[in-house]
Design an enzyme around this catalytic site. Structure first.
Site, PDB file in Angstrom:
ATOM      1  N   TYR A  32       0.819  -1.211   0.000  1.00  0.00           N
ATOM      2  CA  TYR A  32       0.000   0.000   0.000  1.00  0.00           C
ATOM      3  C   TYR A  32       0.851   1.258   0.000  1.00  0.00           C
ATOM      4  O   TYR A  32       2.080   1.184   0.171  1.00  0.00           O
ATOM      5  CB  TYR A  32      -0.939   0.008   1.214  1.00  0.00           C
ATOM      6  CG  TYR A  32      -0.277   0.388   2.520  1.00  0.00           C
ATOM      7  CD1 TYR A  32       0.611  -0.474   3.155  1.00  0.00           C
ATOM      8  CD2 TYR A  32      -0.520   1.621   3.116  1.00  0.00           C
ATOM      9  CE1 TYR A  32       1.213  -0.122   4.356  1.00  0.00           C
ATOM     10  CE2 TYR A  32       0.079   1.987   4.316  1.00  0.00           C
ATOM     11  CZ  TYR A  32       0.947   1.110   4.932  1.00  0.00           C
ATOM     12  OH  TYR A  32       1.554   1.451   6.105  1.00  0.00           O
ATOM     13  N   LYS A 146       6.436  -1.990   1.921  1.00  0.00           N
ATOM     14  CA  LYS A 146       5.280  -1.342   2.561  1.00  0.00           C
ATOM     15  C   LYS A 146       4.096  -2.308   2.469  1.00  0.00           C
ATOM     16  O   LYS A 146       3.191  -2.164   1.641  1.00  0.00           O
ATOM     17  CB  LYS A 146       4.984   0.012   1.918  1.00  0.00           C
ATOM     18  CG  LYS A 146       4.135   0.909   2.823  1.00  0.00           C
ATOM     19  CD  LYS A 146       4.198   2.359   2.406  1.00  0.00           C
ATOM     20  CE  LYS A 146       3.182   3.228   3.105  1.00  0.00           C
ATOM     21  NZ  LYS A 146       3.415   3.473   4.528  1.00  0.00           N
ATOM     22  N   GLU A 178      12.992   2.252  13.821  1.00  0.00           N
ATOM     23  CA  GLU A 178      12.046   3.286  13.397  1.00  0.00           C
ATOM     24  C   GLU A 178      10.841   3.275  14.338  1.00  0.00           C
ATOM     25  O   GLU A 178      10.754   2.460  15.255  1.00  0.00           O
ATOM     26  CB  GLU A 178      11.604   3.052  11.947  1.00  0.00           C
ATOM     27  CG  GLU A 178      10.871   1.744  11.724  1.00  0.00           C
ATOM     28  CD  GLU A 178      10.436   1.540  10.272  1.00  0.00           C
ATOM     29  OE1 GLU A 178      10.343   2.504   9.495  1.00  0.00           O
ATOM     30  OE2 GLU A 178      10.164   0.365   9.932  1.00  0.00           O
TER      31      GLU A 178
HETATM   32  C1  PLP Z   1       6.904   1.754   9.486  1.00  0.00           C
HETATM   33  C2  PLP Z   1       6.940   3.096   8.847  1.00  0.00           C
HETATM   34  N1  PLP Z   1       8.087   3.775   8.806  1.00  0.00           N
HETATM   35  C3  PLP Z   1       8.173   4.993   8.236  1.00  0.00           C
HETATM   36  C4  PLP Z   1       7.061   5.596   7.682  1.00  0.00           C
HETATM   37  C5  PLP Z   1       7.187   6.950   7.043  1.00  0.00           C
HETATM   38  O1  PLP Z   1       7.104   6.849   5.651  1.00  0.00           O
HETATM   39  P1  PLP Z   1       6.558   8.023   4.745  1.00  0.00           P
HETATM   40  O2  PLP Z   1       7.404   9.221   5.031  1.00  0.00           O
HETATM   41  O3  PLP Z   1       6.734   7.543   3.364  1.00  0.00           O
HETATM   42  O4  PLP Z   1       5.139   8.247   5.133  1.00  0.00           O
HETATM   43  C6  PLP Z   1       5.836   4.911   7.676  1.00  0.00           C
HETATM   44  C7  PLP Z   1       4.643   5.505   7.072  1.00  0.00           C
HETATM   45  O5  PLP Z   1       3.562   4.991   7.112  1.00  0.00           O
HETATM   46  C8  PLP Z   1       5.775   3.631   8.270  1.00  0.00           C
HETATM   47  O6  PLP Z   1       4.620   2.930   8.300  1.00  0.00           O
END
Ligand code: PLP
Length: 284
Positions: A32, A146, A178
């Site tokens: 997604y 993702k 993270e």
């Molecule tokens: C696990 C995780 N890390 C980092 C991010 C940040 O990613 P982005 O800047 O592309 O939203 C997300 C965003 O949903 C995430 O689910």
């Protein structure tokens, strides 16, 4: 009536029919994206499309349209819903097939669903800062994908909520990876650190933009892992993501950093802000 995207067409939400044999339902078998819309414009859309196709490729889902055509369908969805400020969610599952772990026949088409959501920028929290809590990262080892299988992330977020915090900061053997849905950054002696983009984190589109904008401005940003001890001894901490933008963290568990966001965080926030306003000005 709410308009949604369903396999390339804009339809009424009530008219979508997805089988209980969809693999998203059985296995969380899909990928997604969430794209931010500011003032009617999709922000960093090419980066999101690239990551969506990379994620699909990594799990062997083939999309029979180009990323440009895929993006055009998201723009069409935005227009149909009239979304001005908010997000577009889109997911691609491996499609419908009687429940069986192995992949279905090649002939089975992926199932694509997209919808929009109005959302304001979290400006107050971005100004005041938020709290976070440290937890163990118990997710799988393909965090660069993702995936819609988000159980680990859901449990991590719930721990944050239960601790009265905005976000959980995860670690593996003492190394910070993270957040539950954000990337984590620390600042120490004017240098910014964030975990390198490998299988242990999702390479955030916001993360990538922050690194690009910050380096252009001469800020020293290192994609280098740091420990929970370094996190607790940092000068500044922030988390970043599509919906939270750059969110200052002013407290991690019992450690209070300051009453307000630090100077490097503020500088990066203003660079991102400028970048977002340029997007809007392109349109006018
Ligand atoms: C696990 C995780 N890390 C980092 C991010 C940040 O990613 P982005 O800047 O592309 O939203 C997300 C965003 O949903 C995430 O689910």
């Amino acid at each position: 009536m709410e308009k949604v995207l369903w396999n390339g067409k804009i339809v009424n939400k009530e008219d979508v029919r997805i089988s209980i044999d969809d693999r998203a339902f059985h296995f969380g078998d899909g990928v997604y994206e969430v794209v931010r819309v500011y003032d009617g414009e999709l922000y960093l859309a090419d980066g999101h499309m690239k990551r969506l196709y990379d994620s699909a490729r990594k799990i062997g889902i083939q999309l029979d349209m180009t990323p440009d055509d895929f993006l055009a369908s998201l723009v069409e969805l935005r227009e149909a819903t009239g979304l001005i400020d908010g997000t577009i969610y889109v997911q691609v599952s491996r499609g419908e097939w009687p429940r069986n772990h192995a992949f279905p026949d090649q002939s089975v088409a992926p199932q694509i669903v997209g919808f929009t959501k109005q959302a304001k920028r979290p400006l107050e929290q971005m100004k005041s800062g938020v709290k976070a809590t440290i937890i163990e990262d118990t997710r799988w080892l393909h965090c660069d994908i993702k995936s819609i299988s988000l159980l680990g992330n859901v449990l991590a977020k719930q721990k944050a909520v239960e601790a009265g915090c905005f976000e959980s900061i995860q670690h593996r053997d003492g190394v910070v990876t993270e957040g539950s849905s954000t990337n984590v950054f620390i600042v120490k002696d004017a240098t910014v650190y964030t975990h390198p983009a490998n299988h242990l984190i999702l390479n955030g589109i916001t993360r990538q933009r922050i690194i690009e904008l910050g380096r252009k401005e001469g800020i020293n940003i290192r994609e280098e892992a740091f420990t929970t001890d370094q996190l607790l001894q940092a000068d500044e901490v922030f988390v970043a993501g599509t919906t939270v933008e750059i969110m200052p963290v002013i407290q991690v568990d019992d450690k209070k950093y300051s009453d307000q966001p630090g100077p490097v965080t503020l500088k990066l926030q203003s660079l991102l802000n400028e970048d977002i306003s340029q997007l809007a000005s392109v349109k006018h």
